[in-house]
Motif scaffolding. Structure first.
Motif, PDB file in Angstrom:
ATOM      1  N   LYS A 334      72.542  14.428   1.981  1.00 45.77           N
ATOM      2  CA  LYS A 334      73.817  14.856   2.556  1.00 45.77           C
ATOM      3  C   LYS A 334      74.640  13.662   3.050  1.00 45.77           C
ATOM      4  N   ILE A 335      74.858  12.702   2.167  1.00 44.55           N
ATOM      5  CA  ILE A 335      75.558  11.479   2.535  1.00 44.55           C
ATOM      6  C   ILE A 335      76.963  11.769   3.065  1.00 44.55           C
ATOM      7  N   SER A 336      77.689  12.664   2.403  1.00 49.28           N
ATOM      8  CA  SER A 336      79.091  12.904   2.776  1.00 49.28           C
ATOM      9  C   SER A 336      79.237  13.449   4.189  1.00 49.28           C
ATOM     10  N   LYS A 337      78.190  14.073   4.729  1.00 52.71           N
ATOM     11  CA  LYS A 337      78.253  14.646   6.073  1.00 52.71           C
ATOM     12  C   LYS A 337      77.940  13.623   7.165  1.00 52.71           C
ATOM     13  N   PHE A 338      77.509  12.441   6.762  1.00 56.22           N
ATOM     14  CA  PHE A 338      77.098  11.440   7.742  1.00 56.22           C
ATOM     15  C   PHE A 338      77.775  10.098   7.482  1.00 56.22           C
ATOM     16  N   ILE A 339      79.062  10.140   7.166  1.00 57.58           N
ATOM     17  CA  ILE A 339      79.841   8.909   7.005  1.00 57.58           C
ATOM     18  C   ILE A 339      80.529   8.651   8.338  1.00 57.58           C
ATOM     19  N   THR A 340      79.860   7.913   9.204  1.00 60.81           N
ATOM     20  CA  THR A 340      80.300   7.775  10.589  1.00 60.81           C
ATOM     21  C   THR A 340      80.457   6.301  10.969  1.00 60.81           C
ATOM     22  N   GLY A 341      80.725   6.085  12.227  1.00 61.16           N
ATOM     23  CA  GLY A 341      80.851   4.726  12.758  1.00 61.16           C
ATOM     24  C   GLY A 341      79.532   4.108  13.147  1.00 61.16           C
ATOM     25  N   TYR A 342      78.420   4.809  12.841  1.00 60.76           N
ATOM     26  CA  TYR A 342      77.108   4.330  13.280  1.00 60.76           C
ATOM     27  C   TYR A 342      76.108   4.340  12.128  1.00 60.76           C
ATOM     28  N   THR A 343      76.602   4.139  10.929  1.00 67.16           N
ATOM     29  CA  THR A 343      75.724   4.094   9.759  1.00 67.16           C
ATOM     30  C   THR A 343      75.152   2.688   9.587  1.00 67.16           C
ATOM     31  N   GLY A 344      74.101   2.618   8.799  1.00 69.41           N
ATOM     32  CA  GLY A 344      73.610   1.335   8.307  1.00 69.41           C
ATOM     33  C   GLY A 344      73.139   0.358   9.357  1.00 69.41           C
ATOM     34  N   GLU A 345      72.177   0.747  10.200  1.00 69.40           N
ATOM     35  CA  GLU A 345      71.561  -0.249  11.078  1.00 69.40           C
ATOM     36  C   GLU A 345      71.021  -1.378  10.198  1.00 69.40           C
ATOM     37  N   THR A 346      71.402  -2.610  10.508  1.00 66.66           N
ATOM     38  CA  THR A 346      71.100  -3.722   9.602  1.00 66.66           C
ATOM     39  C   THR A 346      69.608  -4.009   9.533  1.00 66.66           C
ATOM     40  N   CYS A 347      68.871  -3.787  10.606  1.00 68.14           N
ATOM     41  CA  CYS A 347      67.416  -3.969  10.562  1.00 68.14           C
ATOM     42  C   CYS A 347      66.777  -3.114   9.478  1.00 68.14           C
ATOM     43  N   ASN A 348      67.328  -1.920   9.263  1.00 68.08           N
ATOM     44  CA  ASN A 348      66.748  -1.034   8.264  1.00 68.08           C
ATOM     45  C   ASN A 348      66.796  -1.660   6.879  1.00 68.08           C
ATOM     46  N   THR A 349      67.946  -2.254   6.540  1.00 70.83           N
ATOM     47  CA  THR A 349      68.080  -2.858   5.222  1.00 70.83           C
ATOM     48  C   THR A 349      67.205  -4.100   5.103  1.00 70.83           C
ATOM     49  N   TYR A 350      67.150  -4.883   6.167  1.00 70.58           N
ATOM     50  CA  TYR A 350      66.222  -6.026   6.208  1.00 70.58           C
ATOM     51  C   TYR A 350      64.803  -5.571   5.878  1.00 70.58           C
ATOM     52  N   ASN A 351      64.381  -4.478   6.481  1.00 74.99           N
ATOM     53  CA  ASN A 351      63.029  -3.985   6.249  1.00 74.99           C
ATOM     54  C   ASN A 351      62.879  -3.311   4.888  1.00 74.99           C
ATOM     55  N   MET A 352      63.909  -2.627   4.406  1.00 80.71           N
ATOM     56  CA  MET A 352      63.841  -2.031   3.069  1.00 80.71           C
ATOM     57  C   MET A 352      63.695  -3.112   2.000  1.00 80.71           C
ATOM     58  N   LEU A 353      64.348  -4.243   2.202  1.00 82.38           N
ATOM     59  CA  LEU A 353      64.225  -5.333   1.235  1.00 82.38           C
ATOM     60  C   LEU A 353      62.807  -5.911   1.246  1.00 82.38           C
ATOM     61  N   LYS A 354      62.172  -5.924   2.400  1.00 82.88           N
ATOM     62  CA  LYS A 354      60.773  -6.373   2.445  1.00 82.88           C
ATOM     63  C   LYS A 354      59.885  -5.424   1.642  1.00 82.88           C
ATOM     64  N   VAL A 355      60.075  -4.126   1.825  1.00 85.52           N
ATOM     65  CA  VAL A 355      59.307  -3.143   1.055  1.00 85.52           C
ATOM     66  C   VAL A 355      59.574  -3.321  -0.436  1.00 85.52           C
ATOM     67  N   THR A 356      60.838  -3.516  -0.784  1.00 84.75           N
ATOM     68  CA  THR A 356      61.234  -3.655  -2.187  1.00 84.75           C
ATOM     69  C   THR A 356      60.577  -4.865  -2.834  1.00 84.75           C
ATOM     70  N   ARG A 357      60.455  -5.948  -2.091  1.00 82.36           N
ATOM     71  CA  ARG A 357      59.801  -7.155  -2.616  1.00 82.36           C
ATOM     72  C   ARG A 357      58.347  -6.878  -3.005  1.00 82.36           C
ATOM     73  N   HIS A 358      57.646  -6.160  -2.155  1.00 81.26           N
ATOM     74  CA  HIS A 358      56.264  -5.810  -2.478  1.00 81.26           C
ATOM     75  C   HIS A 358      56.208  -4.989  -3.758  1.00 81.26           C
ATOM     76  N   LEU A 359      57.042  -3.958  -3.834  1.00 84.49           N
ATOM     77  CA  LEU A 359      57.026  -3.086  -4.999  1.00 84.49           C
ATOM     78  C   LEU A 359      57.353  -3.846  -6.278  1.00 84.49           C
ATOM     79  N   PHE A 360      58.292  -4.771  -6.208  1.00 81.96           N
ATOM     80  CA  PHE A 360      58.636  -5.510  -7.419  1.00 81.96           C
ATOM     81  C   PHE A 360      57.449  -6.334  -7.918  1.00 81.96           C
ATOM     82  N   THR A 361      56.730  -6.966  -7.023  1.00 83.41           N
ATOM     83  CA  THR A 361      55.600  -7.786  -7.473  1.00 83.41           C
ATOM     84  C   THR A 361      54.535  -6.935  -8.146  1.00 83.41           C
ATOM     85  N   TRP A 362      54.385  -5.685  -7.724  1.00 83.51           N
ATOM     86  CA  TRP A 362      53.365  -4.833  -8.325  1.00 83.51           C
ATOM     87  C   TRP A 362      53.720  -4.426  -9.750  1.00 83.51           C
ATOM     88  N   ASP A 363      55.009  -4.125  -9.986  1.00 84.44           N
ATOM     89  CA  ASP A 363      55.400  -3.500 -11.250  1.00 84.44           C
ATOM     90  C   ASP A 363      56.410  -4.290 -12.066  1.00 84.44           C
TER      91      ASP A 363
END
Length: 646
Positions: A334-363
């Motif tokens: 439901k992305i369209s219902k949560f387009i607000t002034g408080y989206t995208g905490e930057t720590c979350n993306t920092y941590n998602m990129l860490k997860v993504t790095r692990h997954l890339f090395t596996w596959d």
């Protein structure tokens, strides 16, 4: 049924940032374990990748200058207060630096977290640049922390707050995330050891581990479950990383003790219960499970990581690669219902990129590299204000919002801390390798040195301003070597590849790798062009709300500074929580609608001559033309990312 974990002395695949097997080989005396799983791609160490001039290098340099400018005495002040150490010099002519402010103030329960992030950021900067100033600062901070640990004399405990905070956490009493803070310190010390060779850091963190083991290993399952309800960051990941260095089974068990059944068991079963969960409490736990999989080969851990990543990318992710609204996961899709002034905490993306790095090395799956590019350019790169080097907490997507930046010494939000790291390690995911060759995942100006294979590869480009990337073999061995060049999923108009000026047939499709295998010679040149086009990306739940993209780049409409508060876009230092429930005071006449659809994007938006990646609208609802430019470039003014379409 209780979850049984194996405590064998096994497995190092990736130390922090996913260091390559070759680098591990160079430091075998520091490693007490071996990999437990087979992977398809290995990382290069940061010291093997040097950034050339680009916005990425500029961001990294600004971050490095900021970190070096923070006095060691101020950073250690709250730690010394907690240990009852002298914090004021007797010489009245010499003034001691004041304590830090914001989340590092002496009355904040999270105090001390920033020094851990800072140790990591300084370590990454040292590895990436070789600048001895970073090494000296690391050594000074570690020496100061060691002195505090000795003075406290609490079995290895080290923090800027009393151990009573941990006791309150164990008892289920209210306290602001003490294990989260300790995770940052432990992770920072490990990075200081690994990237900067600070052996004292390893001694300090080993003592912290001894304290932690004695503190929580006697707890029963109910006590652990109560303790783990509070945010603990990636404490499991940190202990697993330490175990991979030491081989001490107590360190492995510490990581296991931070397995949070309530969150992770549903993910293992493929269930989606993320809605309303605090996102940055959850994501670091997934990185910990990624390390657990690498250390044990337990496919259940792999399922947790894979299920989580797929779920978040498909159901929780905004166009810029970020997630969360007011720090929490949203109703799935439901992305369209949560387009607000408080989206995208930057720590979350920092941590998602860490997860993504692990997954890339596996596959070695290109989908992970595609996401990494999107989030890196559109969120992380734009987190930093190029004028001052300050960074933002949320990355708001509300029409008419603007980024709100930190101050130099009186904010210290979690996203300031993770920003110290993110802005310092841009070289981490440009290249990977297997036994046959090199993956070129990101098109960022840089030089790769792969000593073990005698390869020096130079990448020169102004991408995404220019659709062409140039690779030059500065040196090569006599053996065959493959270049795996990412063919992005967005590159729908094909690809052109030339070797030494001659066209090479491309048999691959977008969302794969173009493979070039040959005996490379010094001076060989490869030219890759992916024509970049405009397109819309609608929200998954409402096709009438969409963002405009140019290839991988999210474009945002310039909306000026009308009615912005006097202090904006910088944080008011008197209010450490100002970023939350912030009044953007959006003007009522703000343009937020476009006359555009997928078939006429190129006709509705025309490029502005002499201004790369900049477009002007032909038609808006009220007839006022709007200029669009990359979201990562749009600072210190209002903007629109998601448009109402007509």
């Amino acid at each position: 049924m209780k979850r049984i974990r194996r405590f064998l002395c096994i497995g190092l695949l990736m130390l922090p940032l996913g260091l390559s097997a070759q680098y591990i080989g160079q430091h075998q005396s520091q490693i007490k374990a071996e990999p437990k799983i087979t992977v398809k791609a290995y990382s290069f160490d940061l010291q093997d990748v040097k950034l050339l001039d680009s916005r990425f290098k500029e961001n990294m340099n600004r971050e490095g200058e900021w970190m070096l400018s923070l006095p060691v005495e101020r950073l250690l002040h709250s730690f010394r207060v907690n240990a009852g150490m002298l914090t004021n010099k007797k010489d009245s002519k010499t003034k001691m630096p004041a304590p830090l402010g914001g989340w590092e103030a002496l009355d904040m329960e999270l105090r001390g977290h920033s020094i851990g992030h800072l140790l990591s950021g300084l370590s990454f900067q040292y590895a990436a640049t070789g600048n001895i100033l970073f090494k000296k600062k690391i050594d000074s901070l570690v020496s100061g922390l060691a002195e505090v640990q000795t003075t406290l004399n609490e079995g290895g405990y080290l923090s800027a707050f009393p151990q009573n905070y941990i006791d309150r956490n164990i008892q289920g009493k209210s306290v602001w995330a003490p294990w989260y803070t300790l995770h940052k310190i432990v992770a920072g010390l490990i990075d200081a050891y690994w990237y900067a060779g600070d052996t004292q850091a390893l001694d300090v963190v080993n003592k912290m581990a001894l304290w932690a083991y004695q503190k929580i290993s006697p707890l029963n399952q109910d006590q652990l479950a109560l303790m783990l309800r509070n945010e603990f960051g990636g404490m499991n990941e940190a202990w697993y990383n330490l175990y991979s260095i030491t081989g001490n089974p107590e360190h492995k068990k510490l990581g296991d003790l931070f397995y949070h059944h309530a969150v992770l068991d549903p993910l293992a079963a493929g269930e989606d219960k993320l809605n309303k969960m605090h996102a940055n409490t959850v994501i670091p736990k997934i990185t910990g499970e990624a390390r657990a999989y690498e250390l044990t080969g337990d496919n259940r851990d792999k399922a947790i990581v894979s299920n989580f990543w797929d779920n978040v990318i498909h159901n929780q992710t905004y166009v810029i690669g970020s997630n969360s609204d007011k720090e929490h996961f949203i109703e799935p899709g439901k992305i369209s219902k949560f387009i607000t002034g408080y989206t995208g905490e930057t720590c979350n993306t920092y941590n998602m990129l860490k997860v993504t790095r692990h997954l890339f090395t596996w596959d070695a799956n290109v989908k992970y590299a595609d996401y990494y590019e999107r989030a890196l350019y559109n969120h992380i790169l734009g987190q930093q204000d190029p004028k001052t080097g300050m960074v933002c907490y949320f990355t708001p997507l509300k029409a008419g919002a603007f980024r709100l930046y930190s101050t130099r010494d009186s904010s210290f939000w979690c996203c300031v801390g993770s920003g110290f790291e993110s802005q310092s390690k841009y070289g981490e995911a440009i290249y990977y390798h297997n036994d046959q060759g090199v993956y070129v995942n990101l098109f960022i100006p840089s030089v790769l040195t792969w000593k073990e294979r005698g390869l020096k590869l130079r990448q020169e480009t102004t991408y995404p301003e220019d659709a062409t990337t140039h690779l030059t073999i500065d040196s090569a061995s006599a053996e065959n070597l493959t270049l795996y060049i990412r063919y992005p999923g967005w590159a729908r108009n094909g690809a052109t590849v030339k070797i030494n000026g001659k066209n090479v047939k491309v048999n691959q499709s977008p969302g794969s790798y173009i493979t070039l295998n040959r005996k490379w010679k010094t001076g060989d040149k490869v030219e890759i062009t992916y024509p970049i086009t405009l397109h819309l990306e609608p929200t998954p739940d409402n096709p009438k709300i969409a963002a405009v993209m140019y290839g991988p780049v999210v474009l945002a409409g310039e909306m000026g500074t009308e009615a912005m508060p006097a202090h904006a876009p910088y944080h008011d230092a008197t209010d450490p929580y100002q970023y939350y429930d912030y009044d953007y005071n959006v003007p009522a006449n703000l343009v937020r609608s476009l006359k555009i659809n997928e078939e006429n994007v190129a006709e509705a938006l025309k490029p502005v001559n002499g201004e790369p990646l900049t477009f002007k609208t032909i038609n808006t609802i009220n007839g006022t033309p709007v200029t669009l430019e990359p979201y990562y470039n749009l600072h210190r003014q209002r903007y629109v990312v998601y448009w109402d379409l007509y």
